[in-house]
Design an enzyme around this catalytic site. Structure first.
Site, PDB file in Angstrom:
ATOM      1  N   HIS A   1     -61.760 -67.336  37.971  1.00  0.00           N
ATOM      2  CA  HIS A   1     -61.844 -65.965  38.489  1.00  0.00           C
ATOM      3  C   HIS A   1     -62.025 -64.928  37.396  1.00  0.00           C
ATOM      4  O   HIS A   1     -62.408 -63.794  37.677  1.00  0.00           O
ATOM      5  CB  HIS A   1     -60.567 -65.638  39.279  1.00  0.00           C
ATOM      6  CG  HIS A   1     -60.223 -66.669  40.296  1.00  0.00           C
ATOM      7  ND1 HIS A   1     -59.290 -67.664  40.062  1.00  0.00           N
ATOM      8  CD2 HIS A   1     -60.692 -66.877  41.543  1.00  0.00           C
ATOM      9  CE1 HIS A   1     -59.197 -68.430  41.132  1.00  0.00           C
ATOM     10  NE2 HIS A   1     -60.039 -67.982  42.042  1.00  0.00           N
TER      11      HIS A   1
ATOM     12  N   CYS B   1     -66.232 -68.286  35.743  1.00  0.00           N
ATOM     13  CA  CYS B   1     -67.547 -68.615  36.286  1.00  0.00           C
ATOM     14  C   CYS B   1     -68.606 -67.733  35.617  1.00  0.00           C
ATOM     15  O   CYS B   1     -68.432 -66.515  35.499  1.00  0.00           O
ATOM     16  CB  CYS B   1     -67.559 -68.382  37.796  1.00  0.00           C
ATOM     17  SG  CYS B   1     -69.200 -68.583  38.548  1.00  0.00           S
TER      18      CYS B   1
ATOM     19  N   HIS C   1     -57.245 -59.477  44.552  1.00  0.00           N
ATOM     20  CA  HIS C   1     -57.871 -60.772  44.272  1.00  0.00           C
ATOM     21  C   HIS C   1     -57.990 -60.932  42.761  1.00  0.00           C
ATOM     22  O   HIS C   1     -58.353 -59.984  42.050  1.00  0.00           O
ATOM     23  CB  HIS C   1     -59.255 -60.846  44.924  1.00  0.00           C
ATOM     24  CG  HIS C   1     -59.864 -62.206  44.882  1.00  0.00           C
ATOM     25  ND1 HIS C   1     -60.499 -62.704  43.758  1.00  0.00           N
ATOM     26  CD2 HIS C   1     -59.931 -63.198  45.811  1.00  0.00           C
ATOM     27  CE1 HIS C   1     -60.926 -63.926  44.006  1.00  0.00           C
ATOM     28  NE2 HIS C   1     -60.600 -64.248  45.248  1.00  0.00           N
TER      29      HIS C   1
ATOM     30  N   GLU D   1     -60.154 -62.198  40.806  1.00  0.00           N
ATOM     31  CA  GLU D   1     -61.447 -61.818  40.245  1.00  0.00           C
ATOM     32  C   GLU D   1     -61.576 -60.307  40.136  1.00  0.00           C
ATOM     33  O   GLU D   1     -62.098 -59.779  39.148  1.00  0.00           O
ATOM     34  CB  GLU D   1     -62.588 -62.375  41.091  1.00  0.00           C
ATOM     35  CG  GLU D   1     -63.957 -62.041  40.510  1.00  0.00           C
ATOM     36  CD  GLU D   1     -65.101 -62.417  41.414  1.00  0.00           C
ATOM     37  OE1 GLU D   1     -66.126 -61.710  41.387  1.00  0.00           O
ATOM     38  OE2 GLU D   1     -64.986 -63.416  42.155  1.00  0.00           O
TER      39      GLU D   1
ATOM     40  N   CYS E   1     -73.501 -63.981  44.147  1.00  0.00           N
ATOM     41  CA  CYS E   1     -73.314 -65.427  44.051  1.00  0.00           C
ATOM     42  C   CYS E   1     -74.125 -66.201  45.092  1.00  0.00           C
ATOM     43  O   CYS E   1     -73.950 -66.012  46.299  1.00  0.00           O
ATOM     44  CB  CYS E   1     -71.826 -65.749  44.192  1.00  0.00           C
ATOM     45  SG  CYS E   1     -71.473 -67.509  44.228  1.00  0.00           S
TER      46      CYS E   1
ATOM     47  N   SER F   1     -57.982 -68.516  49.561  1.00  0.00           N
ATOM     48  CA  SER F   1     -59.377 -68.572  49.118  1.00  0.00           C
ATOM     49  C   SER F   1     -60.191 -67.532  49.880  1.00  0.00           C
ATOM     50  O   SER F   1     -60.363 -67.634  51.101  1.00  0.00           O
ATOM     51  CB  SER F   1     -59.955 -69.970  49.354  1.00  0.00           C
ATOM     52  OG  SER F   1     -61.362 -69.955  49.240  1.00  0.00           O
TER      53      SER F   1
ATOM     54  N   ASN G   1     -63.447 -66.892  49.849  1.00  0.00           N
ATOM     55  CA  ASN G   1     -64.686 -67.355  50.472  1.00  0.00           C
ATOM     56  C   ASN G   1     -64.427 -68.252  51.677  1.00  0.00           C
ATOM     57  O   ASN G   1     -65.167 -68.226  52.653  1.00  0.00           O
ATOM     58  CB  ASN G   1     -65.595 -68.034  49.438  1.00  0.00           C
ATOM     59  CG  ASN G   1     -65.116 -69.402  49.025  1.00  0.00           C
ATOM     60  OD1 ASN G   1     -65.444 -70.397  49.662  1.00  0.00           O
ATOM     61  ND2 ASN G   1     -64.338 -69.483  47.953  1.00  0.00           N
TER      62      ASN G   1
ATOM     63  N   SER H   1     -64.242 -73.925  46.817  1.00  0.00           N
ATOM     64  CA  SER H   1     -63.245 -74.578  45.970  1.00  0.00           C
ATOM     65  C   SER H   1     -62.592 -75.774  46.653  1.00  0.00           C
ATOM     66  O   SER H   1     -61.590 -76.297  46.166  1.00  0.00           O
ATOM     67  CB  SER H   1     -62.173 -73.565  45.544  1.00  0.00           C
ATOM     68  OG  SER H   1     -61.648 -72.880  46.661  1.00  0.00           O
TER      69      SER H   1
END
Length: 311
Positions: free
Chosen positions: A74, A96, A124, A126, A194, A222, A224, A266
């Protein structure tokens, strides 16, 4: 029961790289290696790496001096990087590359004198890391309503970047709202968002037209994976987020002729197999995979781990 598997689903290239970094660091340096925050948001992945000798911490003050320390996929704030350097920790960055790209874009916008709008979810990891990577003023916006509440003049020089686990579809309305309010706004091409997030969401939208129930395999924390479940629900299909087969409620699929399965970026394929095994315990299952985009992206490992072989 018919089961249709989404394509693509599961691990993206950034997650594969992050897990491989921990595995190779354990081979090269031996246990323990320390990982700041969960390397990716999946309990099974984290537990597997913990069994191999990885130790997960939330803050660097939990890491012994001189220890090998890995930053999660993240990303982290500059202050975390400086702290690791000051404590002489052997830091390995598993951020990433697509997240790093967002950091670089944000810094470029800030250097040109613009206030940066970060489209993402408060809290979050990230988002926390990205806000800590961009100097100057960074404003988090989570939805269109928050755009309307921005206390900025219409001619304020602005730029926007986005959390990578949001898709073009997630951000389109927010970007349009920014464009309506502000006259001096720049941002990255939507192709920079992404690829894996967009691909998985597009696959779920198509899958939802073919199934009676949707099972999304992923962790509750998560981003996503939660969004995949939301898309299924928005498409009018009963949709459930589960970590593995043990969380399957037979009542969800009792009257379903066709069940759809996808997995967050993930979530390992082993958990897909685990859910299929749980369904087979309820009765005969016919499995097929939908036609979808094949992902071939691979991200380079840090140079110090490139030659390490994992058994």
């Amino acid at each position: 029961m018919r089961v249709i598997l989404a394509q693509p689903r599961g691990f993206c290239a950034g997650v594969v790289r992050a897990i491989e970094i921990v595995d190779r660091a354990l081979v090269k340096h031996g246990a323990p290696v320390y990982v700041r925050h969960e390397i990716v948001h999946n309990r099974h992945v984290v537990d597997t790496l913990r069994d191999k000798g990885a130790r997960f911490v939330e803050e660097l003050d939990e890491v012994p001096a001189d220890a090998v320390t890995i930053f999660s996929a993240h990303g982290v704030a500059r202050s975390v990087e400086r702290e690791a350097q000051a404590r002489q920790l052997h830091a390995i960055d598993a951020t990433c590359p697509l997240v790093i790209k967002v950091h670089n874009q944000g810094r470029q916008y800030a250097a040109s004198g613009r206030i940066v709008i970060l489209i993402g979810h408060a809290g979050h990891p990230e988002v926390v890391g990205t806000m800590g990577q961009i100097p100057g003023r960074v404003i988090l916006v989570q939805n269109e309503a928050e755009v309307a509440q921005l206390d900025l003049a219409a001619d304020t020089p602005l730029a926007y970047v986005t959390q990578t686990t949001l898709s073009v579809d997630d951000t389109r309305g927010i970007i349009a709202a920014l464009e309506r309010r502000f006259h001096d706004l720049v941002g990255p091409d939507t192709r920079d968002i992404c690829y894996a997030t967009q691909n998985r969401q597009s696959a779920v939208r198509e899958l939802a037209t073919q199934v009676d129930v949707l099972l999304v395999i992923g962790a509750p924390n998560s981003s996503n994976s939660n969004r995949l479940r939301e898309i299924g629900t928005e498409s009018g299909v009963p949709s459930f987020l589960i970590a593995d087969g043990s969380e399957l409620d037979p009542a969800w699929v009792r009257d379903a002729a066709v069940v759809g399965i996808t997995a967050g970026a993930s979530a390992p394929e082993a958990m897909v197999e685990d859910v299929l095994a749980a369904l087979r315990r309820l009765g005969p299952v016919e499995v097929s995979t939908m036609t979808g985009r094949e992902e071939t992206a691979q991200f380079r490992l840090p140079a110090e781990l490139a030659g390490v072989t994992v058994a």
